[in-house]
Design a protein around this motif. Structure first.
Motif, PDB file in Angstrom:
ATOM      1  N   THR A   1      31.750  47.470  33.805  1.00 44.84           N
ATOM      2  CA  THR A   1      32.943  46.907  32.917  1.00 44.84           C
ATOM      3  C   THR A   1      32.219  45.757  32.379  1.00 44.84           C
TER       4      THR A   1
ATOM      5  N   PHE B   1      48.803  34.168  34.174  1.00 44.05           N
ATOM      6  CA  PHE B   1      49.190  34.430  35.803  1.00 44.05           C
ATOM      7  C   PHE B   1      47.764  34.051  36.587  1.00 44.05           C
ATOM      8  N   ASP B   2      47.676  32.964  37.013  1.00 37.91           N
ATOM      9  CA  ASP B   2      46.503  32.572  37.817  1.00 37.91           C
ATOM     10  C   ASP B   2      46.672  32.774  39.205  1.00 37.91           C
TER      11      ASP B   2
ATOM     12  N   TYR C   1      30.234  34.549  46.451  1.00 34.53           N
ATOM     13  CA  TYR C   1      30.933  35.921  46.314  1.00 34.53           C
ATOM     14  C   TYR C   1      30.804  36.855  47.587  1.00 34.53           C
TER      15      TYR C   1
ATOM     16  N   LYS D   1      34.348  38.175  49.365  1.00 34.86           N
ATOM     17  CA  LYS D   1      34.429  39.807  49.508  1.00 34.86           C
ATOM     18  C   LYS D   1      34.503  40.326  50.707  1.00 34.86           C
TER      19      LYS D   1
ATOM     20  N   THR E   1      29.856  48.416  38.885  1.00 35.01           N
ATOM     21  CA  THR E   1      30.715  49.270  37.965  1.00 35.01           C
ATOM     22  C   THR E   1      30.667  48.921  36.545  1.00 35.01           C
TER      23      THR E   1
ATOM     24  N   ILE F   1      38.198  46.945  35.776  1.00 33.26           N
ATOM     25  CA  ILE F   1      38.925  47.894  36.927  1.00 33.26           C
ATOM     26  C   ILE F   1      40.274  47.736  36.955  1.00 33.26           C
TER      27      ILE F   1
ATOM     28  N   ASP G   1      47.547  38.744  33.994  1.00 35.24           N
ATOM     29  CA  ASP G   1      46.101  38.182  33.972  1.00 35.24           C
ATOM     30  C   ASP G   1      46.101  36.849  33.741  1.00 35.24           C
TER      31      ASP G   1
ATOM     32  N   ARG H   1      41.536  43.718  31.755  1.00 31.31           N
ATOM     33  CA  ARG H   1      40.319  44.144  31.645  1.00 31.31           C
ATOM     34  C   ARG H   1      39.694  44.966  32.714  1.00 31.31           C
TER      35      ARG H   1
HETATM   36  N1  LIG Z   1      32.069  45.525  38.000  1.00 35.95           N
HETATM   37  C1  LIG Z   1      31.495  45.632  39.231  1.00 35.95           C
HETATM   38  O1  LIG Z   1      30.501  45.951  39.172  1.00 35.95           O
HETATM   39  C2  LIG Z   1      32.308  45.170  40.398  1.00 35.95           C
HETATM   40  C3  LIG Z   1      31.828  45.341  41.697  1.00 35.95           C
HETATM   41  C4  LIG Z   1      32.583  45.198  42.812  1.00 35.95           C
HETATM   42  C5  LIG Z   1      33.673  44.575  42.803  1.00 35.95           C
HETATM   43  N2  LIG Z   1      34.216  44.144  41.562  1.00 35.95           N
HETATM   44  C6  LIG Z   1      35.467  43.459  41.513  1.00 35.95           C
HETATM   45  O2  LIG Z   1      36.302  43.977  40.810  1.00 35.95           O
HETATM   46  C7  LIG Z   1      37.431  43.252  40.225  1.00 35.95           C
HETATM   47  C8  LIG Z   1      37.374  43.627  38.673  1.00 35.95           C
HETATM   48  O3  LIG Z   1      36.310  43.054  38.227  1.00 35.95           O
HETATM   49  P1  LIG Z   1      35.786  43.585  37.010  1.00 35.95           P
HETATM   50  O4  LIG Z   1      34.399  44.026  37.000  1.00 35.95           O
HETATM   51  O5  LIG Z   1      36.881  44.868  36.256  1.00 35.95           O
HETATM   52  O6  LIG Z   1      35.898  42.246  36.054  1.00 35.95           O
HETATM   53  P2  LIG Z   1      36.632  42.000  34.573  1.00 35.95           P
HETATM   54  O7  LIG Z   1      35.893  40.514  34.310  1.00 35.95           O
HETATM   55  O8  LIG Z   1      36.233  43.042  33.654  1.00 35.95           O
HETATM   56  O9  LIG Z   1      38.200  41.897  34.817  1.00 35.95           O
HETATM   57  C9  LIG Z   1      38.511  40.948  35.684  1.00 35.95           C
HETATM   58  C10 LIG Z   1      39.975  40.630  35.328  1.00 35.95           C
HETATM   59  O10 LIG Z   1      40.481  39.515  36.081  1.00 35.95           O
HETATM   60  C11 LIG Z   1      40.913  38.345  35.075  1.00 35.95           C
HETATM   61  N3  LIG Z   1      41.037  37.069  36.037  1.00 35.95           N
HETATM   62  C12 LIG Z   1      39.978  36.224  36.388  1.00 35.95           C
HETATM   63  N4  LIG Z   1      40.266  35.163  37.104  1.00 35.95           N
HETATM   64  C13 LIG Z   1      41.655  35.213  36.970  1.00 35.95           C
HETATM   65  C14 LIG Z   1      42.564  34.518  37.887  1.00 35.95           C
HETATM   66  N5  LIG Z   1      42.455  33.345  38.334  1.00 35.95           N
HETATM   67  N6  LIG Z   1      43.941  34.955  37.779  1.00 35.95           N
HETATM   68  C15 LIG Z   1      44.193  36.273  37.145  1.00 35.95           C
HETATM   69  N7  LIG Z   1      43.374  37.059  36.495  1.00 35.95           N
HETATM   70  C16 LIG Z   1      42.170  36.655  36.566  1.00 35.95           C
HETATM   71  C17 LIG Z   1      40.124  38.239  34.033  1.00 35.95           C
HETATM   72  O11 LIG Z   1      40.714  37.720  32.996  1.00 35.95           O
HETATM   73  C18 LIG Z   1      39.908  39.856  33.893  1.00 35.95           C
HETATM   74  O12 LIG Z   1      40.961  40.415  32.951  1.00 35.95           O
HETATM   75  C19 LIG Z   1      36.843  41.911  40.851  1.00 35.95           C
HETATM   76  O13 LIG Z   1      37.557  41.542  42.009  1.00 35.95           O
HETATM   77  C20 LIG Z   1      35.402  42.282  40.974  1.00 35.95           C
HETATM   78  O14 LIG Z   1      34.917  41.149  42.027  1.00 35.95           O
HETATM   79  C21 LIG Z   1      33.348  44.528  40.535  1.00 35.95           C
END
Ligand SMILES: NC(=O)c1ccc[n+]([C@@H]2O[C@H](COP(=O)([O-])OP(=O)(O)OC[C@H]3O[C@@H](n4cnc5c(N)ncnc54)[C@H](O)[C@@H]3O)[C@@H](O)[C@H]2O)c1
Length: 257
Positions: free
Chosen positions: A181, A53-54, A146, A150, A179, A17, A36, A15
């Protein structure tokens, strides 16, 4: 831009990013395997590792990484994109179960996967890692665990870069701004975040798109960034540059429009 040796592993690749990055890297000719906790295919030619995969489970990460290399070959690129958003709360309401979950996945999980994969890369003297941090790790916000997690990701990126710089493994971070998403859209839909406010405070007046974060990651992984290690690159549509302007009445265009 691509090199054709080995595979690139993308955590959280089903999913957001992670998925955008996996798709872009595959379009650039890389062999990409996604993992994932809730594995879901994102389409050819990206390879799905179908076992859950955790990243927070060090034992199964070690077993999973070994099995992935046996099945698909050496990992030469790693994108640590798995993560969970923080719960926004007043400090009185911060629950330590939430704190532990966010730190376990976002900080400890990033380290665990980087360690499992990076040690293998270092032994082969070749590889590049990109950790997905956040502008939240560079600023303050009511997401206590968080922001700390980070900030920790930015810090371990430097430490790992220094650890492996002499053995041909580069380690960098990107820090996305807000972002678009599914995770962010859920936070907007729930009322926890307000899209207008998020956009208003970014210099470019808008959210970041997942593909824009993917492009920065692809560049940092590629030979075009061969001299770069230990950096944290914000990909934030100018959120850090613009957000303090609210104190002076807002960004220019908002003042005159
Ligand atoms: N979207 C934003 O605005 C934003 C901004 C800054 C940073 N981020 C970071 O970008 C990264 C991706 O976020 P996103 O917005 O794409 O989120 P998302 O929820 O769309 O995707 C995250 C993915 O990580 C997987 N995941 C969650 N816990 C997990 C685990 N324990 N083991 C393996 N996989 C796991 C989820 O199933 C999902 O597929 C994250 O680290 C998030 O903190 C996102």
């Amino acid at each position: 831009m691509a090199t054709n040796d080995g595979i690139t592993l993308v955590t959280g690749g089903s999913r957001g990013i992670g998925a955008a990055t996996a798709t872009l890297l595959a379009e650039h000719g890389r062999r990409v395997v996604i993992v994932d906790i809730a594995p879901e295919a994102i389409g050819d030619p990206v390879i799905l590792w179908s076992d859950p995969f955790d990243v927070a489970d060090a034992q199964s990460v070690a077993v999973g990484v070994a099995a992935i290399e046996t099945a698909h070959g050496p990992i030469t690129g790693l994108v640590n994109a798995a993560g969970v958003f923080g719960k926004m709360n007043r400090i009185e309401r911060v629950r330590m179960e939430s704190w532990n979950r966010e730190v376990d996945i976002d900080l400890r999980g990033t380290f665990v996967v980087a360690q499992a994969v990076g040690v293998r890369m270092a032994a082969r003297r070749h590889g590049a890692v990109v950790n997905v941090a956040s502008v939240a790790g560079m600023t303050s916000g009511p997401i206590h665990a968080y922001t700390a997690a980070k900030a920790g990701v930015i810090q371990i990126t430097q430490t790992l870069a220094a650890e492996w710089g002499g053995v041909g493994v580069r380690v960098n971070a990107v820090s996305p701004g807000f972002t678009r998403t599914a995770a962010l859209q859920a936070a907007i839909a729930s009322g926890a975040l307000d899209e207008d406010r998020l956009s208003r405070n970014a210099a470019m007046g808008r959210l970041v798109e997942p593909i824009e974060v993917a492009q920065a990651i692809a560049w940092l992984l590629s030979p075009l960034a061969s001299g770069i290690t230990g950096i944290n690159l914000p990909v934030d549509a100018g959120f850090i540059a613009g957000s303090t302007w609210d104190a002076y009445g807002g960004l220019r265009e908002r003042q005159t429009s």
